[in-house]
Design a protein around this motif. Structure first.
Motif, PDB file in Angstrom:
ATOM      1  N   MET A   1       0.838  -1.194   0.000  1.00 11.47           N
ATOM      2  CA  MET A   1       0.000   0.000   0.000  1.00 11.47           C
ATOM      3  C   MET A   1       0.879   1.252   0.000  1.00 11.47           C
ATOM      4  SD  MET A   1      -2.793   1.261   2.829  1.00 11.47           S
ATOM      5  CE  MET A   1      -3.867  -0.128   2.542  1.00 11.47           C
ATOM      6  N   ILE A   2       0.584   2.184  -0.908  1.00 14.21           N
ATOM      7  CA  ILE A   2       1.328   3.432  -0.971  1.00 14.21           C
ATOM      8  C   ILE A   2       0.865   4.345   0.163  1.00 14.21           C
ATOM      9  CG2 ILE A   2       1.859   5.438  -2.389  1.00 14.21           C
ATOM     10  CD1 ILE A   2       1.268   3.736  -4.836  1.00 14.21           C
ATOM     11  N   ARG A   3       1.830   5.001   0.797  1.00 10.86           N
ATOM     12  CA  ARG A   3       1.510   5.876   1.920  1.00 10.86           C
ATOM     13  C   ARG A   3       2.030   7.287   1.676  1.00 10.86           C
ATOM     14  NH1 ARG A   3      -0.130   3.322   6.647  1.00 10.86           N
ATOM     15  NH2 ARG A   3      -0.178   1.057   6.513  1.00 10.86           N
ATOM     16  N   VAL A   4       1.320   8.259   2.223  1.00 15.94           N
ATOM     17  CA  VAL A   4       1.713   9.665   2.157  1.00 15.94           C
ATOM     18  C   VAL A   4       2.388  10.029   3.474  1.00 15.94           C
ATOM     19  CG1 VAL A   4       0.939  12.036   1.841  1.00 15.94           C
ATOM     20  CG2 VAL A   4      -0.260  10.168   0.687  1.00 15.94           C
ATOM     21  N   LYS A   5       3.579  10.597   3.392  1.00 16.85           N
ATOM     22  CA  LYS A   5       4.279  11.008   4.601  1.00 16.85           C
ATOM     23  C   LYS A   5       3.945  12.460   4.922  1.00 16.85           C
ATOM     24  CE  LYS A   5       8.271   7.926   4.673  1.00 16.85           C
ATOM     25  NZ  LYS A   5       9.741   7.833   4.754  1.00 16.85           N
ATOM     26  N   ILE A   6       3.473  12.695   6.147  1.00 17.85           N
ATOM     27  CA  ILE A   6       3.246  14.043   6.629  1.00 17.85           C
ATOM     28  C   ILE A   6       3.908  14.177   7.997  1.00 17.85           C
ATOM     29  CG2 ILE A   6       1.042  14.245   5.397  1.00 17.85           C
ATOM     30  CD1 ILE A   6      -0.336  13.950   8.139  1.00 17.85           C
ATOM     31  N   VAL A   7       4.038  15.397   8.473  1.00 16.78           N
ATOM     32  CA  VAL A   7       4.615  15.602   9.798  1.00 16.78           C
ATOM     33  C   VAL A   7       3.576  16.233  10.723  1.00 16.78           C
ATOM     34  CG1 VAL A   7       6.993  15.817   8.997  1.00 16.78           C
ATOM     35  CG2 VAL A   7       5.584  17.855   9.153  1.00 16.78           C
ATOM     36  N   VAL A   8       3.623  15.836  11.977  1.00 15.03           N
ATOM     37  CA  VAL A   8       2.743  16.396  13.003  1.00 15.03           C
ATOM     38  C   VAL A   8       3.628  17.034  14.064  1.00 15.03           C
ATOM     39  CG1 VAL A   8       1.059  15.892  14.800  1.00 15.03           C
ATOM     40  CG2 VAL A   8       0.897  14.744  12.587  1.00 15.03           C
ATOM     41  N   GLN A   9       3.355  18.285  14.379  1.00 18.68           N
ATOM     42  CA  GLN A   9       4.155  19.000  15.371  1.00 18.68           C
ATOM     43  C   GLN A   9       3.383  19.117  16.673  1.00 18.68           C
ATOM     44  OE1 GLN A   9       6.572  22.691  14.437  1.00 18.68           O
ATOM     45  NE2 GLN A   9       5.015  23.644  15.696  1.00 18.68           N
ATOM     46  N   VAL A  10       4.016  18.733  17.771  1.00 17.50           N
ATOM     47  CA  VAL A  10       3.409  18.885  19.092  1.00 17.50           C
ATOM     48  C   VAL A  10       4.340  19.733  19.956  1.00 17.50           C
ATOM     49  CG1 VAL A  10       2.280  16.647  18.909  1.00 17.50           C
ATOM     50  CG2 VAL A  10       4.453  16.806  20.118  1.00 17.50           C
ATOM     51  N   ARG A  11       3.750  20.436  20.884  1.00 16.20           N
ATOM     52  CA  ARG A  11       4.537  21.296  21.771  1.00 16.20           C
ATOM     53  C   ARG A  11       4.768  20.582  23.100  1.00 16.20           C
ATOM     54  NH1 ARG A  11       3.153  27.558  23.539  1.00 16.20           N
ATOM     55  NH2 ARG A  11       4.759  27.750  25.155  1.00 16.20           N
ATOM     56  N   LEU A  12       6.029  20.513  23.497  1.00 24.92           N
ATOM     57  CA  LEU A  12       6.353  19.924  24.793  1.00 24.92           C
ATOM     58  C   LEU A  12       6.062  20.919  25.905  1.00 24.92           C
ATOM     59  CD1 LEU A  12       9.719  18.011  24.224  1.00 24.92           C
ATOM     60  CD2 LEU A  12       7.403  17.085  24.311  1.00 24.92           C
ATOM     61  N   MET A  13       5.586  20.413  27.023  1.00 24.29           N
ATOM     62  CA  MET A  13       5.270  21.243  28.192  1.00 24.29           C
ATOM     63  C   MET A  13       6.067  20.745  29.403  1.00 24.29           C
ATOM     64  SD  MET A  13       2.972  23.264  26.838  1.00 24.29           S
ATOM     65  CE  MET A  13       2.050  24.004  28.184  1.00 24.29           C
ATOM     66  N   PRO A  14       7.416  20.822  29.359  1.00 25.53           N
ATOM     67  CA  PRO A  14       8.216  20.322  30.483  1.00 25.53           C
ATOM     68  C   PRO A  14       8.077  21.211  31.709  1.00 25.53           C
ATOM     69  CG  PRO A  14       9.612  21.455  28.911  1.00 25.53           C
ATOM     70  CD  PRO A  14       8.244  21.406  28.304  1.00 25.53           C
ATOM     71  N   ASP A  15       8.270  20.612  32.889  1.00 28.06           N
ATOM     72  CA  ASP A  15       8.207  21.417  34.113  1.00 28.06           C
ATOM     73  C   ASP A  15       9.549  22.125  34.335  1.00 28.06           C
ATOM     74  OD1 ASP A  15       9.995  19.547  35.247  1.00 28.06           O
ATOM     75  OD2 ASP A  15       8.363  18.331  36.031  1.00 28.06           O
ATOM     76  N   ALA A  16       9.663  22.801  35.467  1.00 29.58           N
ATOM     77  CA  ALA A  16      10.845  23.617  35.726  1.00 29.58           C
ATOM     78  C   ALA A  16      12.116  22.789  35.854  1.00 29.58           C
ATOM     79  CB  ALA A  16      10.634  24.438  37.003  1.00 29.58           C
ATOM     80  N   VAL A  17      11.989  21.516  36.193  1.00 24.74           N
ATOM     81  CA  VAL A  17      13.158  20.639  36.299  1.00 24.74           C
ATOM     82  C   VAL A  17      13.510  20.045  34.935  1.00 24.74           C
ATOM     83  CG1 VAL A  17      14.073  18.547  37.373  1.00 24.74           C
ATOM     84  CG2 VAL A  17      12.653  20.128  38.712  1.00 24.74           C
ATOM     85  N   GLN A  18      12.494  19.668  34.157  1.00 24.08           N
ATOM     86  CA  GLN A  18      12.727  18.995  32.876  1.00 24.08           C
ATOM     87  C   GLN A  18      13.246  19.942  31.793  1.00 24.08           C
ATOM     88  OE1 GLN A  18       8.746  17.595  32.386  1.00 24.08           O
ATOM     89  NE2 GLN A  18       9.109  15.632  33.423  1.00 24.08           N
ATOM     90  N   ALA A  19      12.765  21.187  31.765  1.00 28.57           N
ATOM     91  CA  ALA A  19      13.111  22.115  30.679  1.00 28.57           C
ATOM     92  C   ALA A  19      14.614  22.361  30.548  1.00 28.57           C
ATOM     93  CB  ALA A  19      12.352  23.431  30.859  1.00 28.57           C
TER      94      ALA A  19
END
Length: 389
Positions: A1-19
């Motif tokens: 099956m032929i597939r179309v490649k697309i990109v999905v962008q999500v925003r990370l929400m790290p806390d004060a320690v993770q960022a």
């Protein structure tokens, strides 16, 4: 099956320690990528396997995990492959031109917050909790929250494949994931084509009567240019901060408009069972000559982006799309076929000197394009196998 490649962008929400940990990881991997790029340039850009022999041990010793070291080497090698392809295609100018010489005379460099790939060994997704677990130079970070639309989450859950890129922009972190969506079978017998005439005054005019005026976008771009000029002239710290805040705003606005236009055109084609015909405008910026005050408009014209949006949306919907030769589409009468430069009376007016028909110039061009689209599609579908005697 032929597939179309697309990109999905999500925003990370790290806390004060993770960022800070995520930020330090990006800076580290891009610093190491700059070192690998220097080694590659010194050794004449060897193949990935040979480059790994020169750099892998050092990357491991500097604190990168095995998979992160492999991804860093691959990122650098891919960057040089892209550079070579751009040079071969002439995108960086002719041999010995200033731009091409600059690109070839030094190693490729990566910004501290540039995108870095993470595969499934370094990054895992928890869709229900809307969190990710990601490798960092300080160890594995778990329960890093992300946010996106419901449609984006559905696409990620059902179609995400392969690597995801981590990127930092103005202190905000994003994950850009590749999704492979099954391609709808193309309609092999379209009931005609919708001709799309692309322009600056009118962004897109179709042979069905739809016209996307460019006045609002052109005004927005002019405002942005004037504001940037004022802030750059002022040169204060607050002005520089304001410039940084407004960076990419014009690009986002133009991309949103192109998404809206392309979606409307593809939806109409899908509903009516027709295909889409576009002009092949490759190299138009090098061909045309304009006055100095018109050059900003031409070089900010995002016709390629609109074309790419139309292309992938058409593939997802199973709508056939063809590119046609743009020669004489604005000079030929769509009623009688007469070609004359004088037919184009003005920017918006077309008056045929043979049959006397008068119409909007963009409407006339779009009808010529839809006819050319049918011709191109028919020629492409003709059998080239000799008939059996």
């Amino acid at each position: 099956m032929i597939r179309v490649k697309i990109v999905v962008q999500v925003r990370l929400m790290p806390d004060a320690v993770q960022a800070p940990v995520i930020g330090a990881t990006l800076r580290t991997v891009n610093d190491r990528a700059n070192w690998v790029s220097g080694v590659a340039f010194e050794h004449g850009v060897p193949r990935e396997y040979e480059l790994r022999k020169h750099t892998y041990a050092e990357l491991k010793a500097s604190g990168l995990g095995a998979q992160a070291a492999q991804q860093t080497i691959k990122k650098v090698r891919d960057a040089y492959t892209t550079l070579k392809a751009n040079i071969r295609a002439g995108n960086l100018g002719k041999p010995r031109s200033k731009r091409r010489t600059k690109a070839e005379s030094k190693p490729i460099s990566f910004r501290p917050q540039a995108a870095h790939p993470f595969d499934d060994r370094c990054l895992s997704w928890q869709y229900d909790a809307r969190t990710v677990s990601i490798w960092t130079t300080a160890g594995r970070l778990r329960h890093v929250r992300f946010t996106c639309s419901a449609d984006a989450l559905k696409t990620l859950r059902e179609h995400r494949k392969g690597e995801s890129d981590l990127i930092g922009r103005d202190g905000v972190f994003y994950l850009i994931a590749v999704c492979e969506i099954p391609e709808t079978p193309v309609n092999e017998n379209p009931a005609g084509f919708i001709g799309v005439d692309l322009g600056i005054v009118n962004i897109a005019t179709t042979s069905t009567g739809y016209r996307a005026a460019g006045r609002g976008l052109n005004r927005h771009r002019k405002r942005q240019r004037n504001l940037r000029r004022k802030l750059q002239t002022k040169g204060t710290q607050s002005a520089r901060r304001r410039l940084k805040q407004r960076s990419r705003k014009e690009q986002r606005h133009a991309a949103n408009i192109n998404h809206i236009i392309s979606k409307k055109i593809v939806t109409t084609a899908e509903r009516t069972g027709r295909g889409i015909a576009l002009e092949d405008l490759t190299g138009i910026r090098d061909r045309v000559r304009l006055r100095k005050d018109q050059r900003a408009q031409l070089h900010s014209w995002s016709f390629h982006q609109l074309g790419s949006f139309l292309e992938y949306k058409a593939r997802r919907a199973g709508v056939p799309l063809v590119y046609v030769d743009p020669a004489y589409t604005s000079q030929q009468c769509s009623e009688c076929g007469h070609i004359d430069r004088k037919n184009r009376v003005g920017q918006a007016t077309f008056a045929c000197r043979a049959c006397g028909v008068t119409m909007h110039a963009d409407d006339n061009a779009s009808h010529n394009i839809d006819r050319k689209g049918e011709t191109v599609w028919t020629a492409g579908r003709e059998s080239r196998v000799p008939a059996t005697p």
